[in-house]
Every structure is written in C-alpha cells, then in structure tokens.
Write a protein that holds these residues in place. Structure first.
Motif, PDB file in Angstrom:
ATOM      1  N   ILE A   1       0.834  -1.203   0.000  1.00  0.00           N
ATOM      2  CA  ILE A   1       0.000   0.000   0.000  1.00  0.00           C
ATOM      3  C   ILE A   1       0.863   1.244   0.000  1.00  0.00           C
ATOM      4  N   ALA A   2       1.974   1.226   0.740  1.00  0.00           N
ATOM      5  CA  ALA A   2       2.866   2.385   0.771  1.00  0.00           C
ATOM      6  C   ALA A   2       3.441   2.672  -0.606  1.00  0.00           C
ATOM      7  N   VAL A   3       3.898   1.645  -1.281  1.00  0.00           N
ATOM      8  CA  VAL A   3       4.494   1.818  -2.615  1.00  0.00           C
ATOM      9  C   VAL A   3       3.457   2.318  -3.611  1.00  0.00           C
ATOM     10  N   ILE A   4       2.320   1.648  -3.667  1.00  0.00           N
ATOM     11  CA  ILE A   4       1.311   1.973  -4.668  1.00  0.00           C
ATOM     12  C   ILE A   4       0.738   3.370  -4.447  1.00  0.00           C
ATOM     13  N   SER A   5       0.371   3.694  -3.212  1.00  0.00           N
ATOM     14  CA  SER A   5      -0.294   4.969  -2.956  1.00  0.00           C
ATOM     15  C   SER A   5       0.627   6.147  -3.229  1.00  0.00           C
ATOM     16  N   LEU A   6       1.884   6.069  -2.802  1.00  0.00           N
ATOM     17  CA  LEU A   6       2.807   7.188  -3.016  1.00  0.00           C
ATOM     18  C   LEU A   6       3.176   7.333  -4.491  1.00  0.00           C
ATOM     19  N   CYS A   7       3.357   6.218  -5.178  1.00  0.00           N
ATOM     20  CA  CYS A   7       3.701   6.303  -6.607  1.00  0.00           C
ATOM     21  C   CYS A   7       2.539   6.830  -7.434  1.00  0.00           C
ATOM     22  N   ILE A   8       1.299   6.586  -7.015  1.00  0.00           N
ATOM     23  CA  ILE A   8       0.143   7.092  -7.751  1.00  0.00           C
ATOM     24  C   ILE A   8      -0.104   8.569  -7.439  1.00  0.00           C
ATOM     25  N   ALA A   9       0.239   9.007  -6.223  1.00  0.00           N
ATOM     26  CA  ALA A   9      -0.038  10.388  -5.817  1.00  0.00           C
ATOM     27  C   ALA A   9       0.643  11.397  -6.737  1.00  0.00           C
ATOM     28  N   SER A  10       1.897  11.148  -7.110  1.00  0.00           N
ATOM     29  CA  SER A  10       2.639  12.120  -7.922  1.00  0.00           C
ATOM     30  C   SER A  10       2.006  12.373  -9.295  1.00  0.00           C
ATOM     31  N   PRO A  11       1.674  11.338 -10.078  1.00  0.00           N
ATOM     32  CA  PRO A  11       1.001  11.606 -11.357  1.00  0.00           C
ATOM     33  C   PRO A  11      -0.328  12.333 -11.184  1.00  0.00           C
ATOM     34  N   LEU A  12      -1.058  12.021 -10.116  1.00  0.00           N
ATOM     35  CA  LEU A  12      -2.334  12.710  -9.879  1.00  0.00           C
ATOM     36  C   LEU A  12      -2.106  14.196  -9.633  1.00  0.00           C
ATOM     37  N   PHE A  13      -1.090  14.539  -8.842  1.00  0.00           N
ATOM     38  CA  PHE A  13      -0.768  15.947  -8.621  1.00  0.00           C
ATOM     39  C   PHE A  13      -0.374  16.623  -9.942  1.00  0.00           C
TER      40      PHE A  13
ATOM     41  N   LEU B   1      -8.151  13.200  -5.147  1.00  0.00           N
ATOM     42  CA  LEU B   1      -7.577  11.856  -5.221  1.00  0.00           C
ATOM     43  C   LEU B   1      -6.098  11.870  -4.840  1.00  0.00           C
ATOM     44  N   ALA B   2      -5.391  12.910  -5.297  1.00  0.00           N
ATOM     45  CA  ALA B   2      -3.965  13.019  -4.964  1.00  0.00           C
ATOM     46  C   ALA B   2      -3.768  13.137  -3.461  1.00  0.00           C
ATOM     47  N   GLY B   3      -4.593  13.956  -2.810  1.00  0.00           N
ATOM     48  CA  GLY B   3      -4.503  14.084  -1.363  1.00  0.00           C
ATOM     49  C   GLY B   3      -4.805  12.780  -0.655  1.00  0.00           C
ATOM     50  N   ALA B   4      -5.794  12.036  -1.156  1.00  0.00           N
ATOM     51  CA  ALA B   4      -6.150  10.752  -0.547  1.00  0.00           C
ATOM     52  C   ALA B   4      -5.010   9.748  -0.663  1.00  0.00           C
ATOM     53  N   PHE B   5      -4.396   9.660  -1.834  1.00  0.00           N
ATOM     54  CA  PHE B   5      -3.298   8.716  -2.016  1.00  0.00           C
ATOM     55  C   PHE B   5      -2.061   9.150  -1.241  1.00  0.00           C
ATOM     56  N   LEU B   6      -1.827  10.453  -1.142  1.00  0.00           N
ATOM     57  CA  LEU B   6      -0.659  10.942  -0.395  1.00  0.00           C
ATOM     58  C   LEU B   6      -0.728  10.542   1.072  1.00  0.00           C
ATOM     59  N   LEU B   7      -1.883  10.747   1.698  1.00  0.00           N
ATOM     60  CA  LEU B   7      -2.015  10.488   3.130  1.00  0.00           C
ATOM     61  C   LEU B   7      -2.511   9.075   3.442  1.00  0.00           C
ATOM     62  N   ALA B   8      -2.671   8.254   2.430  1.00  0.00           N
ATOM     63  CA  ALA B   8      -3.057   6.862   2.683  1.00  0.00           C
ATOM     64  C   ALA B   8      -1.985   6.123   3.466  1.00  0.00           C
ATOM     65  N   THR B   9      -0.755   6.643   3.435  1.00  0.00           N
ATOM     66  CA  THR B   9       0.352   5.976   4.123  1.00  0.00           C
ATOM     67  C   THR B   9       0.548   6.478   5.550  1.00  0.00           C
ATOM     68  N   PHE B  10      -0.299   7.397   6.027  1.00  0.00           N
ATOM     69  CA  PHE B  10      -0.063   8.022   7.329  1.00  0.00           C
ATOM     70  C   PHE B  10      -0.027   6.979   8.440  1.00  0.00           C
TER      71      PHE B  10
END
Length: 229
Positions: free
Chosen positions: A121-133, A150-159
């Motif tokens: 989840i850490a790998v997928i969410s952070l790697c997806i956040a950048s293209p969304l931004f 969506l970018a905000g959701a994927f960024l903080l999914a790793t909190f």
C-alpha cells in the motif's frame, strides 16, 4: 475558510475549541485504560535502534518526504493557484479538499494495508499520488478538482501505514516508534518548508510546487526498498 472570509482573522481563537474538545475526550477515555509499567525491566531502546536502524531510516525517509509535500502544499498551493488567476480564498478551499480527502485516504489506507500488506500500500499509494498531482496542474475545472482530491487521498493513505511499519520493526518500544514517525520524521519534513520557501523566493513558486508534486514518487521508490512482510 468561509468563517474567516465572513468574520475576519479576529475569530482565530475560536479554532482552539476543537483542540480543547479533543483534549477532554482523550482525558476521559484514558481513565478507562489499564496501563501497566514494566517494573524492574529496562527497555532495550539502544539495542533495538542498532539492530533495526536501516529499516527505520527508510521509514523515516518516507515520512519526511510525505510530510514535506504535505506541509509545503498547505503553504504554497494557494500562492501557486493565484498565479493562475484563482483567488486565495478559492485556493484555501482547494487545500481543504485535499486535506479532507487525505483524512479519508488515511482511513482507507489503514484498512487496505491490513488486507494487502503495508509495504504494498505504501508503494502503490505514493507512486500514484505524484502523477495525480501532475495531472491536477495541467487540467482545469471539475476534473482538476477531482484529481486534487484523489492526490490528497493517495498521499495520506500511508499516514497510519508508516506508523504501524515502525511498530512492527520495534514491537517492544511502540512509543519510541510512534515518536520517531510522528515527531522526528514529520518534523524533518516540516523544517524543509522554510528552505523551499527560500527557493520559491529565488526561483519562483511554480518550480517549487512542481518539485513537490514528484516527492511522493521518491517516497514510493524508497518504500519499495522496505523488507517484505
């Protein structure tokens, strides 16, 4: 934002009320917890850190990159949007959207990590956040707004995921693990905001924000280096 827009900055002290309410809730709820002290036993803090410092350093690096992105976008995104003709008030509302979606993403990320693994989840969410931004920055209208959420959701999914990763690494010192992730790692990221602010003064806000958009990807690549669960 609507409250400040209508009543002005003089109402800022009102925002102490939620913090006081949370403090009271924590106080009353903690009275029901059974806390036990390890009498006569010394916590193996130094040996644990020596044994697990490589993995903990990777997790703290992920936290630092995420928090640098998080705090910097709160500071710089309204200024970046103003260059595109969007008012500071509207920009602040978009920041609220990003943070609200991020809170939902943190909840979802924790649940998904239980099902599919923390590292994944850490790998997928952070790697997806950048293209969304990035796509948020090159689109407009409702599409752009949805992408930011969506970018905000994927960024903080790793909190919560990073905290539990640290707990798993040094199970006997859960408090230390939390302090490293939520205190030290987040603090390092927060300190970087000032440096980026200086860079924005020199090179422009657009350059800084575009750098921030790709920091989550760096965090995702670092998460890929974590040991498998």
């Amino acid at each position: 934002v609507p409250l400040l827009e209508k009543l002005g900055l003089a109402v800022t002290p009102i925002f102490m009320i939620p913090g006081l309410m949370i403090g009271l809730l924590l106080w009353f709820s903690s009275r029901h917890l059974q806390l036990t002290a390890q009498q006569g036993k010394s916590l193996s803090i130094v040996p644990d850190l020596k044994q697990h410092w490589r993995e903990l350093s990777k997790i703290m690096g992920i936290v630092a990159l995420r928090s640098l992105t998080y705090f910097s976008l709160i500071s710089f995104l309204p200024l970046y949007l103003r260059q595109s003709g969007i008012s500071l008030v509207v920009g602040s509302r978009l920041v609220f959207l990003m943070l609200f979606a991020g809170s939902l993403g943190g909840l979802a990320g924790g649940m998904l990590a239980d099902m599919y693994g923390r590292k994944r989840i850490a790998v997928i969410s952070l790697c997806i956040a950048s293209p969304l931004f990035y796509f948020f920055s090159v689109t407009s209208g409702m599409v752009s707004i949805v992408l930011l959420g969506l970018a905000g959701a994927f960024l903080l999914a790793t909190f919560s995921v990073t905290v539990t990763l640290a707990h798993k690494e040094i199970e006997k010192n859960a408090g230390l693990a939390s302090g490293l992730m939520l205190g030290f790692g987040t603090g390092i990221g927060g300190l970087g905001v000032g440096l980026l602010g200086r860079l924005a003064d020199i090179a422009g806000i657009s350059l800084v924000v575009n750098i921030l958009f790709w920091l989550p990807l760096a965090g995702g690549l670092l998460a890929f280096k974590l040991k498998n669960e």
